[in-house]
Design an enzyme around this catalytic site. Sequence first.
Site, PDB file in Angstrom:
ATOM      1  N   GLU A  46      42.944 -19.428 -95.838  1.00  6.23           N
ATOM      2  CA  GLU A  46      43.442 -20.570 -95.078  1.00  6.23           C
ATOM      3  C   GLU A  46      44.213 -20.074 -93.861  1.00  6.23           C
ATOM      4  O   GLU A  46      44.989 -19.118 -93.932  1.00  6.23           O
ATOM      5  CB  GLU A  46      44.367 -21.395 -95.973  1.00  6.23           C
ATOM      6  N   LYS A 133      41.131 -30.109 -93.649  1.00  2.84           N
ATOM      7  CA  LYS A 133      41.969 -30.394 -94.815  1.00  2.84           C
ATOM      8  C   LYS A 133      42.369 -31.866 -94.827  1.00  2.84           C
ATOM      9  O   LYS A 133      42.894 -32.384 -93.846  1.00  2.84           O
ATOM     10  CB  LYS A 133      43.204 -29.497 -94.771  1.00  2.84           C
ATOM     11  N   CYS A 178      43.467 -24.973-100.113  1.00  3.04           N
ATOM     12  CA  CYS A 178      44.784 -24.936-100.750  1.00  3.04           C
ATOM     13  C   CYS A 178      44.967 -26.116-101.707  1.00  3.04           C
ATOM     14  O   CYS A 178      44.180 -26.287-102.627  1.00  3.04           O
ATOM     15  CB  CYS A 178      45.875 -24.843 -99.687  1.00  3.04           C
TER      16      CYS A 178
END
Length: 320
Positions: A46, A133, A178
């Site tokens: 990430e 995300k 994540c």
Amino acid sequence: MANTIKASVVQASTAAYSLPDTLDKLEKLTRLAKERDGAQLAVFPEAFIGGYPKMSTFGLVVGDRQPEGRDEFVRYAKAAIEIPSPAITRIEQISRETNVFIVVGVIERDAGTLYCTAVFVDPEKGYVDKHRKLVPTAMERVIWGQGDGSTLPVLDKSFESASAPGSTVNTKLSATICWENYMPLLRTYYYSQGTQIYCAPTVDARPAWQHTMTHIALEGRCFVLSACQFAQEKDYPPDHAVANASARDPNNVMIAGGSVIISPLGKVLAGPLLDAEGVISAELDLDDVLRGKFDLDVTGHYARNDVFEFKLREPPATSS
């Protein structure tokens, strides 16, 4: 064993918010994965390009924003990349020259908004897609916007068999960033689309993350490739916030890693790698996906569509 590919997970940090240095690092580590381990797929962490601003406050308290925080945001935004951009072109070149499919976390700048994004780069086709995300976590929401349902790709990709040259291995891959991995409906969507190689770029180095990755591999009957950053104070600008400002040390660990590759039946194939930069690799037998789904297919024979209903609300496509 003809249905196999070789995959690598890269554990490394951004080069102090320097885009040229970070791209050089991406090339170096991709070439290492290829030359040492024969990688056909490489997954990076990430925010590998653009950086993860661990410990930064951006001058914020509830109800107030300080000028120095705005200056920090300017610096951070200038380290981000646009899509398309010369940075994407460079990644395409690296992918093409190494013949490695690259999945890498980037900070994407779209006008005045930043997104935590994973990009997919094919050695033959170049940049093919991205995933933004959906929900930045906690303070991340100050600096990153939210993705939407238009960037949830599950990509069809063919590789040459690692164990039977000349044969083709067809697979599907996706990326979840994540703490999105704690969103059950997002996981369900990817499972419903048939993901087999579930990439999980992250900066979560907590021990519990290993349990999360194992759970997802078992639940989805997919290979999980989790790439975490390993970062020390020296990987950030000299004035970057740290946990203990009175005891600065360039070797203090900011993000400890924990990158791992897990099979569809929950077996750890490589890693977890802790407290070091490096590359871990494994040969993935895609038939293991079917072996796993023999007794558990959570969006197939182990689903109850007469009891539960799942639907994706897909908005108009965002800019590419």
